[in-house]
Design an enzyme around this catalytic site. Structure first.
Site, PDB file in Angstrom:
ATOM      1  CG  ASN A  23     -19.517  -2.050   2.063  1.00 22.67           C
ATOM      2  OD1 ASN A  23     -20.302  -2.168   1.115  1.00 22.67           O
ATOM      3  ND2 ASN A  23     -18.276  -1.621   1.923  1.00 22.67           N
TER       4      ASN A  23
ATOM      5  CG  ASN B 184      -5.260  -5.343   5.305  1.00 26.28           C
ATOM      6  OD1 ASN B 184      -4.040  -5.323   5.458  1.00 26.28           O
ATOM      7  ND2 ASN B 184      -5.893  -4.493   4.508  1.00 26.28           N
TER       8      ASN B 184
ATOM      9  CG  ASP C  56      -2.031  -0.969   1.176  1.00 23.83           C
ATOM     10  OD1 ASP C  56      -2.229  -1.600   0.117  1.00 23.83           O
ATOM     11  OD2 ASP C  56      -2.752  -1.090   2.186  1.00 23.83           O
TER      12      ASP C  56
ATOM     13  CG  ASP D  58      -9.651  -5.622   5.013  1.00 20.60           C
ATOM     14  OD1 ASP D  58     -10.601  -6.071   4.350  1.00 20.60           O
ATOM     15  OD2 ASP D  58      -8.802  -4.852   4.538  1.00 20.60           O
TER      16      ASP D  58
ATOM     17  CG  ASP E 219      -6.017   5.438   7.442  1.00 18.12           C
ATOM     18  OD1 ASP E 219      -6.901   4.990   6.681  1.00 18.12           O
ATOM     19  OD2 ASP E 219      -4.808   5.332   7.220  1.00 18.12           O
TER      20      ASP E 219
ATOM     21  CG  LEU F  36     -25.113  -0.886   8.399  1.00 15.69           C
ATOM     22  CD1 LEU F  36     -26.431  -0.626   9.108  1.00 15.69           C
ATOM     23  CD2 LEU F  36     -25.315  -0.802   6.886  1.00 15.69           C
ATOM     24  N   GLY F  37     -20.388   0.679   8.827  1.00 13.76           N
ATOM     25  CA  GLY F  37     -19.376   1.661   9.231  1.00 13.76           C
ATOM     26  C   GLY F  37     -19.635   2.205  10.631  1.00 13.76           C
TER      27      GLY F  37
ATOM     28  N   GLY G  61      -6.924  -9.431   1.694  1.00  5.45           N
ATOM     29  CA  GLY G  61      -6.620 -10.786   2.156  1.00  5.45           C
ATOM     30  C   GLY G  61      -5.655 -10.771   3.324  1.00  5.45           C
TER      31      GLY G  61
ATOM     32  CB  SER H 140      -4.743   0.492  11.309  1.00  6.99           C
ATOM     33  OG  SER H 140      -5.530  -0.354  10.483  1.00  6.99           O
TER      34      SER H 140
HETATM   35  O1  LIG Z   1      -9.272  -2.884   2.707  1.00 12.72           O
HETATM   36  C1  LIG Z   1      -8.091  -2.135   2.640  1.00 12.72           C
HETATM   37  C2  LIG Z   1      -7.192  -2.668   1.566  1.00 12.72           C
HETATM   38  O2  LIG Z   1      -7.800  -2.478   0.309  1.00 12.72           O
HETATM   39  C3  LIG Z   1      -6.818  -2.579  -0.692  1.00 12.72           C
HETATM   40  O3  LIG Z   1      -6.734  -3.891  -1.021  1.00 12.72           O
HETATM   41  C4  LIG Z   1      -5.536  -2.072  -0.033  1.00 12.72           C
HETATM   42  O4  LIG Z   1      -4.447  -2.874  -0.323  1.00 12.72           O
HETATM   43  C5  LIG Z   1      -5.854  -1.975   1.455  1.00 12.72           C
HETATM   44  O5  LIG Z   1      -4.875  -2.522   2.298  1.00 12.72           O
END
Ligand SMILES: OC[C@H]1O[C@H](O)[C@H](O)[C@@H]1O
Length: 299
Positions: A178, A41, A11, A245, A239, A214-215, A39, A284
Site C-alpha cells: 500500500n 484472510n 481477532d 487481504d 470496517d 491506494l485504498g 495470512g 467480511s
Molecule cells: O489485515 C487484517 C488483519 O491484520 C491483523 O493481522 C489482524 O489479525 C487482521 O485480521
C-alpha cells in the site's frame, strides 16, 4: 496451487468513537471475537474466489476450530500445525469512519523453525507459487529457499516493519504494497504520488511486478513498461479490516485462473469494496458470486 506461508490470528475487535489516546481509558460499546490474520484472510479470499490454496501455518491446539473453519471454506489445511504456544492474536479498534488500529501479538506465528520451512518447501514443485505476508518469522530464510527450489514468490509487505527492507525482494515475482508500505520501503515521503512510487520501485526492484493499492482511490499494477490503474468502487466503508487481504486473495485467484492483470485488478477492487461494507476480518471477505454481481452492475 498457491502455498500460503501465513499468519493465523484470533481477532478481538472493538468499535470505538475514536482510537484510544495515551493514558486514556475509552469504553467500547461493541465487541466481537473472530478469525483473522493477514495470512488466513488471504487464504480465505483465494478460496472464496474459487482459487486453489493450501495454508502453511501454526495455531494453538486450543484454537483447533480454526482448521475446521478453513477446511470447510476449501483451504488446504494439512500443513497447519497445532502448537502448545498461544495463537497469534490482534486487538483491533474500529473508529466511527470504519478505519482500524491494530495491536498484534505474534504467538505461534513466530515459531517456524528452519527445519520446518525446509520440509514445507521440499513438498513443492518448481513453478509453484508461495505467498508470504509479514506476520510470520523466518522470511529471510524462506524466500531464498523457495527461489532456489524454483518457486515463484509473491510477497505482501503487510504489516510493514524495518526487516522488510533487508529481504531479497528482487527475487520475488510479484509484490503487493500500500502507499505507506511503499513509501517506507523506498524511503520516500508518504505523500509521494503513485507515479513517483512506481518509478522508484522500478529503479530499485527492476522487473519485479508490483501492485500498489491506494485504498478508496484504487490500485496500480506495474510490470516493465506496462502500467495499469483501476479506480476503486465508491462505497461507504464501515470496517476496512482485511480489505487489503481480500484484494490480494482475489487478485491472485484471478491470476491463477489465467485472467489478464487488468481483470485481476477489477476483481480485486470489487471484492475489497464489498469487504469494507461488512464487519470483521475473515467474516467480511465476499464470495465469488457477490463479486461477479457487483462487477456486472458496475459495467
Ligand atoms: O489485515 C487484517 C488483519 O491484520 C491483523 O493481522 C489482524 O489479525 C487482521 O485480521
Amino acid at each position: 496451487m498457491i502455498f500460503n506461508f501465513g499468519s493465523i490470528n484470533i481477532d478481538y475487535t472493538y468499535r470505538v468513537p475514536y482510537f484510544v489516546r495515551p493514558g486514556e481509558t475509552l469504553e467500547s460499546g461493541e465487541y466481537n471475537i473472530g478469525l483473522g490474520g493477514k495470512g488466513v484472510n488471504q487464504s480465505l479470499a483465494i478460496a472464496r474466489a474459487k482459487g486453489r490454496v493450501s495454508h502453511w501455518g501454526r495455531v494453538s491446539s486450543i484454537d483447533a476450530w480454526v482448521i475446521s473453519e478453513l477446511e470447510s471454506a476449501g483451504v488446504g489445511v494439512k500443513d497447519i500445525e497445532l502448537t502448545p504456544e498461544p495463537s497469534g492474536h490482534a486487538i483491533i479498534q474500529i473508529d466511527a469512519l470504519g478505519e482500524n488500529a491494530i495491536l498484534l501479538f505474534s504467538g505461534a506465528n513466530h515459531g517456524f523453525t528452519q527445519e520446518k520451512m525446509t520440509a514445507l518447501i521440499a513438498q513443492t514443485a518448481p513453478g509453484d507459487t508461495i505467498l508470504i505476508q509479514n506476520e510470520c518469522n523466518g522470511l529471510d530464510q524462506l524466500i531464498p529457499l523457495a527461489v532456489s527450489h524454483g518457486c515463484k514468490v509473491i510477497f505482501n509487505s503487510a504489516p510493514m516493519t524495518a526487516k522488510v527492507s533487508s529481504l531479497p525482494l528482487d527475487q520475488c515475482e510479484l509484490l503487493f504494497f500500500n502507499r505507506t508500505e511503499a513509501a517506507a520501503l523506498l524511503e520516500m515521503p508518504v505523500e509521494s504520488s503513485a507515479a513517483d512510487l512506481l518509478r522508484r520501485c522500478k529503479k530499485s526492484l527492476g522487473d519485479v511486478e508490483v501492485v500498489l493499492t491506494l485504498g478508496s482511490e484504487g490500485a496500480w499494477y506495474q510490470r516493465s513498461s506496462e502500467t495499469l490503474f483501476h479506480a476503486a468502487l465508491k462505497v461507504k466503508a464501515i470496517d476496512t479490516t482485511a480489505a487489503g487481504d481480500t484484494f490480494v486473495g482475489y487478485f491472485l485467484a484471478a491470476r491463477q485462473a489465467g485472467l489478464k492483470p487488468s481483470q485481476c485488478l477489477q476483481r480485486a477492487t470489487a471484492a475489497a469494496a464489498l469487504a469494507v461494507q461488512k464487519r470483521g476480518a475473515a467474516s467480511s471477505i465476499p464470495m465469488a458470486e457477490e463479486v461477479d454481481g457487483i462487477i456486472y452492475q458496475s459495467t
